[in-house]
Design an enzyme around this catalytic site. Sequence first.
Site, PDB file in Angstrom:
ATOM      1  N   ASP A 101      15.676  18.695  36.786  1.00  0.00           N
ATOM      2  CA  ASP A 101      16.504  17.877  35.878  1.00  0.00           C
ATOM      3  C   ASP A 101      18.011  18.010  36.122  1.00  0.00           C
ATOM      4  O   ASP A 101      18.599  19.075  35.862  1.00  0.00           O
ATOM      5  CB  ASP A 101      16.231  18.234  34.418  1.00  0.00           C
ATOM      6  CG  ASP A 101      14.753  18.176  34.053  1.00  0.00           C
ATOM      7  OD1 ASP A 101      13.906  18.554  34.882  1.00  0.00           O
ATOM      8  OD2 ASP A 101      14.452  17.773  32.916  1.00  0.00           O
ATOM      9  N   GLU A 132      16.399  12.564  34.367  1.00  0.00           N
ATOM     10  CA  GLU A 132      16.318  12.121  32.958  1.00  0.00           C
ATOM     11  C   GLU A 132      17.526  12.523  32.116  1.00  0.00           C
ATOM     12  O   GLU A 132      17.737  11.964  31.053  1.00  0.00           O
ATOM     13  CB  GLU A 132      15.035  12.648  32.300  1.00  0.00           C
ATOM     14  CG  GLU A 132      15.063  14.147  32.055  1.00  0.00           C
ATOM     15  CD  GLU A 132      14.255  14.566  30.832  1.00  0.00           C
ATOM     16  OE1 GLU A 132      13.632  13.712  30.200  1.00  0.00           O
ATOM     17  OE2 GLU A 132      14.259  15.769  30.522  1.00  0.00           O
ATOM     18  N   ASN A 133      18.325  13.506  32.588  1.00  0.00           N
ATOM     19  CA  ASN A 133      19.499  13.957  31.821  1.00  0.00           C
ATOM     20  C   ASN A 133      20.804  13.669  32.566  1.00  0.00           C
ATOM     21  O   ASN A 133      21.839  14.266  32.269  1.00  0.00           O
ATOM     22  CB  ASN A 133      19.421  15.458  31.547  1.00  0.00           C
ATOM     23  CG  ASN A 133      18.111  15.883  30.935  1.00  0.00           C
ATOM     24  OD1 ASN A 133      17.259  16.461  31.609  1.00  0.00           O
ATOM     25  ND2 ASN A 133      17.921  15.584  29.666  1.00  0.00           N
ATOM     26  N   HIS A 182      13.429  11.494  28.180  1.00  0.00           N
ATOM     27  CA  HIS A 182      14.720  10.826  27.987  1.00  0.00           C
ATOM     28  C   HIS A 182      14.862   9.544  28.817  1.00  0.00           C
ATOM     29  O   HIS A 182      15.967   9.018  28.958  1.00  0.00           O
ATOM     30  CB  HIS A 182      15.868  11.782  28.336  1.00  0.00           C
ATOM     31  CG  HIS A 182      15.990  12.944  27.388  1.00  0.00           C
ATOM     32  ND1 HIS A 182      16.333  12.783  26.060  1.00  0.00           N
ATOM     33  CD2 HIS A 182      15.788  14.267  27.563  1.00  0.00           C
ATOM     34  CE1 HIS A 182      16.354  13.968  25.464  1.00  0.00           C
ATOM     35  NE2 HIS A 182      16.020  14.884  26.360  1.00  0.00           N
ATOM     36  N   HIS A 234      11.510  19.666  32.756  1.00  0.00           N
ATOM     37  CA  HIS A 234      11.763  19.517  31.307  1.00  0.00           C
ATOM     38  C   HIS A 234      12.243  20.787  30.611  1.00  0.00           C
ATOM     39  O   HIS A 234      13.034  20.687  29.681  1.00  0.00           O
ATOM     40  CB  HIS A 234      10.529  18.968  30.564  1.00  0.00           C
ATOM     41  CG  HIS A 234      10.704  18.873  29.075  1.00  0.00           C
ATOM     42  ND1 HIS A 234      11.537  17.929  28.495  1.00  0.00           N
ATOM     43  CD2 HIS A 234      10.181  19.593  28.047  1.00  0.00           C
ATOM     44  CE1 HIS A 234      11.485  18.077  27.167  1.00  0.00           C
ATOM     45  NE2 HIS A 234      10.692  19.084  26.867  1.00  0.00           N
ATOM     46  N   HIS A 255      14.022  23.196  31.956  1.00  0.00           N
ATOM     47  CA  HIS A 255      15.392  23.441  32.424  1.00  0.00           C
ATOM     48  C   HIS A 255      15.675  24.878  32.849  1.00  0.00           C
ATOM     49  O   HIS A 255      16.844  25.268  32.913  1.00  0.00           O
ATOM     50  CB  HIS A 255      16.416  23.014  31.362  1.00  0.00           C
ATOM     51  CG  HIS A 255      16.479  21.527  31.120  1.00  0.00           C
ATOM     52  ND1 HIS A 255      17.483  20.924  30.415  1.00  0.00           N
ATOM     53  CD2 HIS A 255      15.659  20.520  31.509  1.00  0.00           C
ATOM     54  CE1 HIS A 255      17.280  19.619  30.364  1.00  0.00           C
ATOM     55  NE2 HIS A 255      16.169  19.354  31.012  1.00  0.00           N
TER      56      HIS A 255
HETATM   57 FE   LIG Z   1      15.305  17.418  31.092  1.00  0.00          FE
HETATM   58 FE   LIG Z   2      12.636  16.287  29.262  1.00  0.00          FE
END
Ligand SMILES: [Fe+2]
Ligand SMILES: [Fe+2]
Length: 279
Positions: free
Chosen positions: A8, A39-40, A68, A178, A180
Site C-alpha cells: 500500500d 488504495e491509499n 479504499h 491492508h 500496512h
Molecule cells: Fe491500505
Molecule cells: Fe485497505
Amino acid sequence: MRLLFIGDVIGRAGRAAIAEHVPALRRELALDFVVANGENAAGGFGITEAIAQEFLGHGVDCVTLGNHSFDQREALVFIERAPHVLRPMNYPAGTPGRGAWLYETARGDRVLVMSVMGRVFMDALDDPFAAVEKELAACPLGLACDAAILDIHAEASSEKQAMAHFCDGRVSLAVGTHTHVPTADWRILPHGTGFQSDAGMTGDYDSVIGMDKEEPIRRFTRKTPGSRFEPADGPATLCGLFVETGGDGLAKRVAPVRLGGGLSQAVPEGAELFKSAVR
Ligand SMILES: [Fe+2]
Ligand SMILES: [Fe+2]
C-alpha cells in the site's frame, strides 16, 4: 520471471518512494512485472487517474486497490477505461472496474493479477474464496498464464493465510496487503506459492499505519470528533516482496524489499550494490 509486489502506497511520501526506487529496482533486479497496491495513494484515501498514470510512468505495470478503491469518486469512472487498475474482484456484481486481468510483459509472458478482499473485520463482500476459485478455473497457471499474482487485501492474518494455502500451487505469489506493516513470514508454501502475510506499506513509518500520529492518538484517547486523517510526510520506506518463478510459474525464490525511510533495509541477493547506493 522476476516479479515485484509493492505494498500500500501512502500519500505523497509513498508516491515519492515509488518515483525514487521503482525505476532502479526494475533495472537492478531485471524485473519482468511490477504490481503496487495504490488504495491509499491519493492523500491516504483512494487513487486518481493522474496518480495511476504516474505509477505506470515509473515502471509499475498494475495497480491493485482495496477497501479504499472508490474514496476518490473519479475512480468510479476512470477505472472502467483503466485495465491496469484492479479493485477487489468480490465487490458486488455491477461495481465499476475489474478485479482480475491478464497482462503481457515486454518479453511476451502472460501475467494474471487478481485483487481480492477479505471479510473478517471488514465490509461483507461476496465470498473471496469462491471468487478466486472461479478466476483460477478460468485462467490456470501454466496453461492460460505464465505467472499469477494474488493481492489478498484483508485485516486478519488467519484469512490471508487460509487464502494463500487455498491457492498454494495455483498462483506464483499470494501476498497480503491492508494492514500496512511488513510481516517476517515470507516464504514458499509447500506447493510452490510465494507468500507473505503482509507486504507492508510504502509510506512514512513514523506514523500510525501511514497517518500523522496526532489524530489517531486523539481518537483512541477521546471519543469526540476531531480533524481528518492526514498522511505522514516524512521519508517513506518502500516495502514489497520480490519473487522469482521457474518454468512452471511457481516460486523458486522470494525475498523482501525494504528501501529508504525508517525501517531496516532489505534487498534481494544480487542487488547489494544498489542497496549500498541507497543508504
Ligand atoms: Fe491500505
Ligand atoms: Fe485497505
